[in-house]
Design a protein around this motif. Structure first.
Motif, mmCIF file in Angstrom:
data_model
loop_
_atom_site.group_PDB
_atom_site.id
_atom_site.type_symbol
_atom_site.label_atom_id
_atom_site.label_comp_id
_atom_site.label_asym_id
_atom_site.label_seq_id
_atom_site.Cartn_x
_atom_site.Cartn_y
_atom_site.Cartn_z
ATOM 1 N N ASP A 113 86.320 77.608 42.954
ATOM 2 C CA ASP A 113 87.594 77.123 43.567
ATOM 3 C C ASP A 113 87.106 75.543 43.775
ATOM 4 O O ASP A 113 86.018 75.118 43.833
ATOM 5 C CB ASP A 113 87.772 77.548 45.017
ATOM 6 C CG ASP A 113 88.194 79.066 44.948
ATOM 7 O OD1 ASP A 113 88.585 79.399 43.902
ATOM 8 O OD2 ASP A 113 87.633 79.870 45.940
ATOM 9 N N SER A 114 88.187 74.841 43.809
ATOM 10 C CA SER A 114 88.147 73.489 44.173
ATOM 11 C C SER A 114 87.837 73.192 45.568
ATOM 12 O O SER A 114 88.133 74.108 46.333
ATOM 13 C CB SER A 114 89.542 72.660 43.888
ATOM 14 O OG SER A 114 90.570 73.063 44.448
ATOM 15 N N GLN A 165 82.963 70.290 43.358
ATOM 16 C CA GLN A 165 83.363 70.077 41.855
ATOM 17 C C GLN A 165 84.392 69.500 41.584
ATOM 18 O O GLN A 165 85.341 69.196 42.169
ATOM 19 C CB GLN A 165 83.294 71.407 41.159
ATOM 20 C CG GLN A 165 84.723 72.487 41.647
ATOM 21 C CD GLN A 165 84.905 73.428 40.725
ATOM 22 O OE1 GLN A 165 84.880 73.385 39.545
ATOM 23 N NE2 GLN A 165 85.143 74.834 41.459
ATOM 24 N N VAL A 166 84.353 68.730 40.287
ATOM 25 C CA VAL A 166 85.417 67.811 39.895
ATOM 26 C C VAL A 166 85.576 68.134 38.406
ATOM 27 O O VAL A 166 84.694 68.373 37.728
ATOM 28 C CB VAL A 166 85.305 66.234 40.335
ATOM 29 C CG1 VAL A 166 84.033 65.904 39.522
ATOM 30 C CG2 VAL A 166 86.455 65.746 40.105
ATOM 31 N N ARG A 167 86.754 68.221 37.699
ATOM 32 C CA ARG A 167 86.987 68.113 36.295
ATOM 33 C C ARG A 167 87.494 66.986 35.738
ATOM 34 O O ARG A 167 88.172 66.364 36.276
ATOM 35 C CB ARG A 167 87.898 69.337 36.272
ATOM 36 C CG ARG A 167 87.626 70.826 36.687
ATOM 37 C CD ARG A 167 88.750 71.709 36.376
ATOM 38 N NE ARG A 167 88.028 73.147 36.751
ATOM 39 C CZ ARG A 167 87.482 74.033 36.536
ATOM 40 N NH1 ARG A 167 86.829 73.763 35.481
ATOM 41 N NH2 ARG A 167 87.008 74.900 37.241
ATOM 42 N N THR A 198 83.190 69.902 33.733
ATOM 43 C CA THR A 198 83.161 70.415 34.977
ATOM 44 C C THR A 198 81.905 69.822 35.715
ATOM 45 O O THR A 198 80.848 69.873 34.926
ATOM 46 C CB THR A 198 83.130 71.736 35.230
ATOM 47 O OG1 THR A 198 84.550 72.262 34.625
ATOM 48 C CG2 THR A 198 83.187 71.940 36.817
#
Length: 471
Positions: free
Chosen positions: A132-133, A149-151, A156
């Motif tokens: 999940d973000s 996290q960040v994409r 990722t």
């Protein structure tokens, strides 16, 4: 008269405990109130600090995740980004911590690894990472991490902050705050104890005046205008009580002295008339009756003389010329008198060859004769009577003791009360009115000494006469 209970803890009612010290209660109440306020402040501050710390960490972590650096980083820049992250969060760890403040991991969609921090925990594999973000809290074996996290395209990036180090730093800070609060509480307790002592000074002053009162010094008063308003009424009531007490005492002294003085002359006349009638008695029965009346008149005359002397002592008018003399001959005469009164009693002497005191020889002889008479009257038949003396400091301690069956505890403190006799059964068969010991104590005090009951166990009764030594 019922004696007051000594100060100390007291229980009033079922399960209710009350400290008898007003000053201690004030101190404890003030300290407890202050500590309660400090505790509430500590809990509120701790809760606020913990929540604010978590918000700051999340804010910094979110700022790093939203930055453009991860999307354009080349393989050579990832170690620099990792070092920058650790430097950003190093302020949230205890002093002396060896790295591991933050962790960084980047991977492609196909699972290939772009970069991973050397301190990345093995327990946080790809399957353990949240999909999940947003920010998530994840724990491995011993450490708690705050991960986000960040994409960027097919890549990722996970960034984590070591929450365990942050919490450890918070605990150190809170422990220090708690220690400071404890020290503050101790200082508040000392301050409360000091302030309560200052607040109690008027009461202590009043208590000191009460303790200094005696029968000849009832004219002392406490100035109410010098006291605080809260204590002025108490001082006024106390002074009024002293006024009433002084008036009553002076009336009692006047009555005792006047009555004794008025009785003295009629008794002297009556004694003279009885002695004259005795010399002219015609029958033995008349002589016997006159002898009994003479004995009662002499007894009344002795009581009157004692009352006169006690009234002078109460009024502070018992002035005794103090001249040095040797008390040893009087004690030797007293030992001979005891042997004459009761030849079966063993007389034990432990006297120094010279016993110099200052005072009136006749009055001190009267005191010692009273003590010896009591030893003969109330001692065990066939027992012993002891006369001893020793010098202690600047005083002579003269003990008159005898074998006895003891004196009950409830009678000991009243032996020197006027007209008090310890055993009513004895009162019916042993002559006396209960004035001897009271008068003897007043004479001893007029000499600058004291008369007291030194011992009263089941085997021995001892009265001690203390007199200043003549240097």
């Amino acid at each position: 008269m019922k004696r007051a209970a000594p100060p100390g803890p007291d229980k009033t009612g079922a399960g209710r405990f009350r400290l008898r010290s007003f000053r201690l209660r004030i101190t404890l109440t003030s300290t407890a109130t202050a500590l309660a306020a400090i505790l509430i402040l500590f809990v509120a501050a701790s809760t606020t600090i913990v929540a604010r710390r978590a918000q700051i960490l999340d804010h910094i972590l979110s700022a790093h995740l939203s930055g453009p650096g991860f999307g354009v980083a080349t393989p050579a820049l990832w170690p620099a980004i990792d070092a920058h992250l650790n430097a950003s969060f190093s302020a949230f760890a205890p002093q002396g911590s060896q790295g591991g403040y933050a962790i960084l991991r980047a991977s492609r969609a196909d699972g290939s690894l772009v970069y991973r921090s050397p301190s990345w925990p093995a327990a946080l594999d790809v399957k353990a990472l949240p999909d999940d973000s947003g920010l998530q809290t994840v724990a491995d074996d011993a450490t708690e991490w705050r991960l986000g996290q960040v994409r960027h395209g097919d890549m990722t990036v996970w960034v984590g902050v070591n929450r365990s180090l942050s919490n450890a730093q918070l605990r150190v800070s809170l422990w220090r705050f708690g220690a400071a609060a404890a020290v503050l509480g101790a200082l508040i307790a000392l301050l409360a104890w000091y302030l309560s002592a200052r607040a109690m000074r008027p009461v202590e002053h009043l208590t000191g005046v009460m303790l200094g009162l005696n029968a000849s010094d009832l004219d002392q008063r406490v100035a109410a205008d010098e006291e605080d308003i809260e204590f002025a009424q108490l001082v006024t009531v106390f002074n009024a009580m002293l006024d009433r007490l002084q008036r009553s005492f002076l009336q009692a002294i006047r009555f005792s002295g006047d009555a004794a003085h008025e009785l003295k002359t009629p008794l002297t006349i009556l004694q003279g008339q009885l002695e004259h009638a005795f010399t002219h008695a015609a029958k033995p029965e008349q002589e016997e009756a006159l002898v009994e009346m003479l004995e009662e008149v002499r007894r009344l005359d002795s009581i009157v003389r004692k009352l006169l002397m006690l009234s002078r002592a109460d009024a502070g008018q018992l002035q005794i010329p103090l001249s040095p003399f040797d008390l040893r001959p009087i004690l030797d005469e007293l030992a001979e008198d005891i042997e004459l009164l009761d030849a079966e009693r063993e007389v034990r002497l432990d006297l120094p060859p010279l016993l110099l005191v200052k005072g009136d020889a006749d009055l001190l002889r009267q005191v010692l004769q009273n003590l010896a008479s009591n030893a003969v009257k109330y001692g065990l038949a066939g027992g012993w009577i002891g006369l001893s003396a020793r010098q202690h400091g600047g005083q002579w301690q003269i003990d008159v003791s005898n074998a006895s069956s003891g004196i009950a505890a409830e009678h000991r403190e009243r032996l020197f009360d006027r007209f008090y006799r310890a055993d009513h059964a004895h009162n019916r068969r042993i002559p006396g009115v209960g004035l001897g010991l009271s008068l003897a104590r007043e004479i001893a005090r007029a000499h600058g000494g004291e008369l007291l009951l030194a011992e009263a166990d089941q085997e021995r009764t001892c009265f001690r006469l203390c007199l200043p030594a003549a240097l």
